[in-house]
Design an enzyme around this catalytic site. Structure first.
Site, PDB file in Angstrom:
ATOM      1  N   ASP A  31      39.482  34.413  25.835  1.00 53.23           N
ATOM      2  CA  ASP A  31      40.670  33.942  26.552  1.00 53.23           C
ATOM      3  C   ASP A  31      41.895  34.091  25.653  1.00 53.23           C
ATOM      4  O   ASP A  31      41.798  34.658  24.565  1.00 53.23           O
ATOM      5  CB  ASP A  31      40.472  32.486  27.003  1.00 53.23           C
ATOM      6  CG  ASP A  31      40.172  32.407  28.499  1.00 53.23           C
ATOM      7  OD1 ASP A  31      40.516  33.348  29.222  1.00 53.23           O
ATOM      8  OD2 ASP A  31      39.604  31.393  28.931  1.00 53.23           O
ATOM      9  N   GLY A  71      39.421  45.200  35.812  1.00 48.79           N
ATOM     10  CA  GLY A  71      39.840  44.850  37.164  1.00 48.79           C
ATOM     11  C   GLY A  71      41.200  44.192  37.177  1.00 48.79           C
ATOM     12  O   GLY A  71      41.714  43.849  38.241  1.00 48.79           O
ATOM     13  N   THR A  73      44.963  43.569  37.473  1.00 49.12           N
ATOM     14  CA  THR A  73      46.002  44.302  38.207  1.00 49.12           C
ATOM     15  C   THR A  73      47.365  44.038  37.556  1.00 49.12           C
ATOM     16  O   THR A  73      47.502  43.159  36.708  1.00 49.12           O
ATOM     17  CB  THR A  73      46.014  43.866  39.688  1.00 49.12           C
ATOM     18  OG1 THR A  73      46.106  42.436  39.740  1.00 49.12           O
ATOM     19  CG2 THR A  73      44.757  44.327  40.401  1.00 49.12           C
ATOM     20  N   TYR A  99      36.915  45.887  43.173  1.00 52.24           N
ATOM     21  CA  TYR A  99      35.532  46.310  42.887  1.00 52.24           C
ATOM     22  C   TYR A  99      34.571  46.030  44.037  1.00 52.24           C
ATOM     23  O   TYR A  99      33.396  46.379  43.937  1.00 52.24           O
ATOM     24  CB  TYR A  99      35.024  45.641  41.599  1.00 52.24           C
ATOM     25  CG  TYR A  99      35.530  46.356  40.364  1.00 52.24           C
ATOM     26  CD1 TYR A  99      34.837  47.440  39.822  1.00 52.24           C
ATOM     27  CD2 TYR A  99      36.738  45.998  39.768  1.00 52.24           C
ATOM     28  CE1 TYR A  99      35.313  48.127  38.718  1.00 52.24           C
ATOM     29  CE2 TYR A  99      37.225  46.678  38.666  1.00 52.24           C
ATOM     30  CZ  TYR A  99      36.507  47.734  38.149  1.00 52.24           C
ATOM     31  OH  TYR A  99      36.987  48.430  37.065  1.00 52.24           O
ATOM     32  N   HIS A 131      47.020  36.196  49.157  1.00 51.00           N
ATOM     33  CA  HIS A 131      46.200  35.736  48.028  1.00 51.00           C
ATOM     34  C   HIS A 131      46.539  34.284  47.695  1.00 51.00           C
ATOM     35  O   HIS A 131      47.586  33.772  48.103  1.00 51.00           O
ATOM     36  CB  HIS A 131      46.428  36.605  46.787  1.00 51.00           C
ATOM     37  CG  HIS A 131      45.753  37.942  46.867  1.00 51.00           C
ATOM     38  ND1 HIS A 131      46.348  39.026  47.470  1.00 51.00           N
ATOM     39  CD2 HIS A 131      44.536  38.361  46.437  1.00 51.00           C
ATOM     40  CE1 HIS A 131      45.520  40.063  47.403  1.00 51.00           C
ATOM     41  NE2 HIS A 131      44.418  39.691  46.790  1.00 51.00           N
ATOM     42  N   HIS A 132      45.666  33.692  46.887  1.00 53.11           N
ATOM     43  CA  HIS A 132      45.832  32.339  46.347  1.00 53.11           C
ATOM     44  C   HIS A 132      47.161  32.207  45.564  1.00 53.11           C
ATOM     45  O   HIS A 132      47.728  33.207  45.102  1.00 53.11           O
ATOM     46  CB  HIS A 132      44.656  32.019  45.415  1.00 53.11           C
ATOM     47  CG  HIS A 132      44.464  33.072  44.359  1.00 53.11           C
ATOM     48  ND1 HIS A 132      45.021  32.981  43.119  1.00 53.11           N
ATOM     49  CD2 HIS A 132      43.822  34.276  44.390  1.00 53.11           C
ATOM     50  CE1 HIS A 132      44.716  34.059  42.420  1.00 53.11           C
ATOM     51  NE2 HIS A 132      43.992  34.872  43.168  1.00 53.11           N
ATOM     52  N   LYS A 135      48.067  33.706  41.818  1.00 51.73           N
ATOM     53  CA  LYS A 135      48.154  35.148  41.523  1.00 51.73           C
ATOM     54  C   LYS A 135      49.493  35.494  40.867  1.00 51.73           C
ATOM     55  O   LYS A 135      50.549  35.096  41.345  1.00 51.73           O
ATOM     56  CB  LYS A 135      47.954  35.958  42.811  1.00 51.73           C
ATOM     57  CG  LYS A 135      47.866  37.455  42.547  1.00 51.73           C
ATOM     58  CD  LYS A 135      47.201  38.206  43.675  1.00 51.73           C
ATOM     59  CE  LYS A 135      47.173  39.707  43.436  1.00 51.73           C
ATOM     60  NZ  LYS A 135      46.432  40.080  42.211  1.00 51.73           N
TER      61      LYS A 135
END
Ligand code: NDP
Ligand SMILES: O=C(O)C1=N[C@H](C(=O)O)C[C@H](O)C1
Length: 234
Positions: A31, A71, A73, A99, A131-132, A135
């Protein structure tokens, strides 16, 4: 396989569950504050982090000869650099804006529909993604892929814009609603009717399973690949 997860947020944790169920070991979870880790402990790395660090994560893997699946973006201004580095170092790399098997089928449907609509000037195209609220990027990577595929397959459109109409422009609307994993709708509209195609993700499991399948697939390969190579579609 020994897997490194670069980004241990919503996607990283979902990928971990699926990877373990499929018999893999998660040997690193990285992280924001993890700096001096040894990526070479992993047979493959899966990056679902944040746009500002994705390129660094990817190039670190390639420089250390660890195949990498990304993945994340919102970092595509650096995509060509990642491709060039991978080719120079003879590494292995996949980026996909999405994906999931369902969205990759949807991508093919979108290209076919764009070809069919190409000469039908009475239809305008538009796109919506939902989206949530956490994002970071808009429009979504998936919406950008869909728009680019329409531009490649439809004579009437040359660019896309967020919240903006124009003669040859595909307008994309991005909505942020609590807990929505990802919904994409492509709409063709004429004066007399509307055609919609839509993909609705119910959970993040589809994205995560696709990323683990891509990680399994890339083992022992060299090159820059896409999900079409992995899924053998398109
Ligand atoms: N291609 C696809 O199929 C899909 C792509 N995505 C994309 O994946 C990305 C991640 O999504 P999601 O998991 O929902 O987001 P989250 O915000 O839940 O997770 C991102 C994680 O990355 C961490 N991070 C921050 N800095 C670094 C760093 N330097 N190195 C490694 N990790 C870091 C964040 O840590 P901290 O919170 O401490 O900052 C956080 O834990 C997004 O770009 C999203 O668009 C999502 C779903 C599917
Ligand atoms: O941030 C997300 O959650 C998602 N991001 C990807 C995108 O930007 O297209 C894929 C999926 O829609 C979920």
């Amino acid at each position: 396989m020994n897997i490194a997860l670069l980004g241990y947020g919503k996607m990283g944790k979902t990928i971990e569950q699926i990877a373990i169920k499929r018999g893999h070991n998660v040997v690193l979870t990285i992280d924001k504050d993890d700096k001096n880790y040894d990526i070479t402990k992993a047979d493959v790395a899966i990056d679902f982090s944040v746009p500002t660090v994705a390129y660094n994560n990817i190039s670190n893997c390639i420089n250390n000869n660890v195949p990498v699946i990304s993945g994340t973006t919102g970092w595509l201004d650096k995509y060509d650099d990642a491709v060039a580095l991978c080719e120079e170092k003879k590494g292995a790399f996949i980026y996909a804006s999405n994906y999931s098997l369902g969205v990759n089928i949807f991508f093919e449907l979108n290209k076919t529909l764009a070809k069919m609509m190409s000469n039908l000037k009475q239809y305008n195209v538009s796109m919506e993604e939902i989206h949530h609220t956490q994002k970071l990027d808009a429009p979504s990577g998936t919406a950008i892929s869909l728009a680019n595929d329409i531009i490649e397959n439809h004579e009437g459109f040359t660019n896309w814009k967020l919240d903006e109409n124009g003669k040859k422009t595909i307008p994309i609307t991005a909505k942020r609603i609590e807990d929505v994993p990802g919904t994409h709708t492509v709409t063709y509209e004429s004066e007399v009717d509307t055609i919609n195609i839509e993909h609705i993700a119910h959970t993040r499991q589809g994205f995560a399973l696709g990323a683990v399948i891509a990680a399994e697939w890339i083992a022992g390969k060299t090159g820059v690949f896409t999900m079409n190579d992995v899924l053998n579609i398109g």
